[in-house]
Design a protein around this motif. Structure first.
Motif, PDB file in Angstrom:
ATOM      1  N   LEU A  20       0.832  -1.201   0.000  1.00 57.61           N
ATOM      2  CA  LEU A  20       0.000   0.000   0.000  1.00 57.61           C
ATOM      3  C   LEU A  20       0.867   1.251   0.000  1.00 57.61           C
ATOM      4  CD1 LEU A  20      -2.633  -1.098   2.664  1.00 57.61           C
ATOM      5  CD2 LEU A  20      -2.774  -1.301   0.180  1.00 57.61           C
ATOM      6  N   THR A  22       1.386   4.871   1.369  1.00 54.04           N
ATOM      7  CA  THR A  22       0.952   5.540   2.595  1.00 54.04           C
ATOM      8  C   THR A  22       1.257   7.030   2.579  1.00 54.04           C
ATOM      9  OG1 THR A  22       3.031   5.057   3.710  1.00 54.04           O
ATOM     10  CG2 THR A  22       1.264   3.453   3.975  1.00 54.04           C
ATOM     11  N   ARG A  23       0.467   7.766   3.380  1.00 53.68           N
ATOM     12  CA  ARG A  23       0.703   9.179   3.661  1.00 53.68           C
ATOM     13  C   ARG A  23       0.769   9.331   5.167  1.00 53.68           C
ATOM     14  NH1 ARG A  23      -3.410   8.974   0.230  1.00 53.68           N
ATOM     15  NH2 ARG A  23      -4.973   9.446   1.817  1.00 53.68           N
ATOM     16  N   GLU A  34      -2.362   7.192   6.463  1.00 54.00           N
ATOM     17  CA  GLU A  34      -3.450   6.813   5.567  1.00 54.00           C
ATOM     18  C   GLU A  34      -2.890   6.005   4.413  1.00 54.00           C
ATOM     19  OE1 GLU A  34      -5.223  10.459   4.274  1.00 54.00           O
ATOM     20  OE2 GLU A  34      -6.305  10.730   6.149  1.00 54.00           O
ATOM     21  N   ALA A  35      -3.695   5.058   3.937  1.00 51.56           N
ATOM     22  CA  ALA A  35      -3.285   4.237   2.794  1.00 51.56           C
ATOM     23  C   ALA A  35      -4.512   3.948   1.939  1.00 51.56           C
ATOM     24  CB  ALA A  35      -2.663   2.933   3.270  1.00 51.56           C
ATOM     25  N   GLU A  36      -4.385   4.213   0.649  1.00 51.80           N
ATOM     26  CA  GLU A  36      -5.453   3.863  -0.292  1.00 51.80           C
ATOM     27  C   GLU A  36      -5.427   2.354  -0.487  1.00 51.80           C
ATOM     28  OE1 GLU A  36      -7.601   6.183  -1.177  1.00 51.80           O
ATOM     29  OE2 GLU A  36      -6.356   7.589  -0.067  1.00 51.80           O
ATOM     30  N   LEU A  61     -11.640   2.590   8.520  1.00 52.36           N
ATOM     31  CA  LEU A  61     -11.681   2.511   7.066  1.00 52.36           C
ATOM     32  C   LEU A  61     -12.716   3.496   6.574  1.00 52.36           C
ATOM     33  CD1 LEU A  61     -10.800   0.965   4.440  1.00 52.36           C
ATOM     34  CD2 LEU A  61     -12.839  -0.440   4.798  1.00 52.36           C
ATOM     35  N   THR A  64     -16.016   5.215   0.163  1.00 51.78           N
ATOM     36  CA  THR A  64     -16.945   6.113  -0.513  1.00 51.78           C
ATOM     37  C   THR A  64     -17.875   5.323  -1.426  1.00 51.78           C
ATOM     38  OG1 THR A  64     -15.601   6.503  -2.481  1.00 51.78           O
ATOM     39  CG2 THR A  64     -15.143   7.890  -0.537  1.00 51.78           C
ATOM     40  N   ASP A  68     -13.850   4.065  -3.541  1.00 55.20           N
ATOM     41  CA  ASP A  68     -12.547   4.403  -2.955  1.00 55.20           C
ATOM     42  C   ASP A  68     -12.525   3.947  -1.499  1.00 55.20           C
ATOM     43  OD1 ASP A  68     -11.791   5.687  -5.325  1.00 55.20           O
ATOM     44  OD2 ASP A  68     -12.651   7.585  -4.650  1.00 55.20           O
ATOM     45  N   ARG A  69     -11.371   3.403  -1.070  1.00 55.50           N
ATOM     46  CA  ARG A  69     -11.219   2.949   0.310  1.00 55.50           C
ATOM     47  C   ARG A  69      -9.896   3.449   0.860  1.00 55.50           C
ATOM     48  NH1 ARG A  69     -12.175  -3.354  -0.529  1.00 55.50           N
ATOM     49  NH2 ARG A  69     -10.469  -2.928  -1.930  1.00 55.50           N
ATOM     50  N   THR A  70      -9.962   4.087   2.019  1.00 55.91           N
ATOM     51  CA  THR A  70      -8.766   4.583   2.689  1.00 55.91           C
ATOM     52  C   THR A  70      -8.705   3.989   4.093  1.00 55.91           C
ATOM     53  OG1 THR A  70      -8.913   6.676   1.478  1.00 55.91           O
ATOM     54  CG2 THR A  70      -7.510   6.642   3.432  1.00 55.91           C
ATOM     55  N   TRP A  72      -6.981   4.036   7.684  1.00 51.10           N
ATOM     56  CA  TRP A  72      -6.279   5.069   8.443  1.00 51.10           C
ATOM     57  C   TRP A  72      -5.964   4.596   9.856  1.00 51.10           C
ATOM     58  CZ3 TRP A  72      -8.722   6.656  12.860  1.00 51.10           C
ATOM     59  CH2 TRP A  72     -10.096   6.484  12.922  1.00 51.10           C
TER      60      TRP A  72
END
Length: 94
Positions: A20, A22-23, A34-36, A61, A64, A68-70, A72
């Motif tokens: 993944l 990450t930010r 966070e990771a998409e 998690l 949307t 989209d899934r993030t 965190w």
């Protein structure tokens, strides 16, 4: 740092190892990671990612309606108990 001693950097590194991106964002009292999550992520990688974020102080998690899934995680920073920032040492107080 979290009660379990897990750092945000370690969480980000382990999520990266799962594949993944990450930010990591620093805030005053915590660090967030966070990771998409792509739809193609395998079930084994999902389990590993969830095990990783479970060591954080908080995690979740965000999904949307567009798919989209993030994933965190939040790790609290240590709080100083020595006194207010800017206070002189006790020996210097009048």
């Amino acid at each position: 740092m979290s009660a379990l001693g897990v750092s945000a950097a370690a969480i980000a590194a382990r999520l990266h190892a799962v594949g993944l991106t990450t930010r990591v964002t620093e805030h005053a009292h915590h660090t967030s990671v966070e990771a998409e999550v792509p739809e193609s992520l395998s079930a084994d990688s999902w389990r590993e990612a969830l095990e990783v974020v479970a060591g954080a102080d908080r995690f979740g998690l965000l999904a949307t309606s567009l798919g989209d899934r993030t994933l965190w995680a939040v790790v609290r920073k240590a709080v100083s108990v020595a006194g207010d920032v800017g206070d002189p040492p006790i020996s210097d107080r009048s």
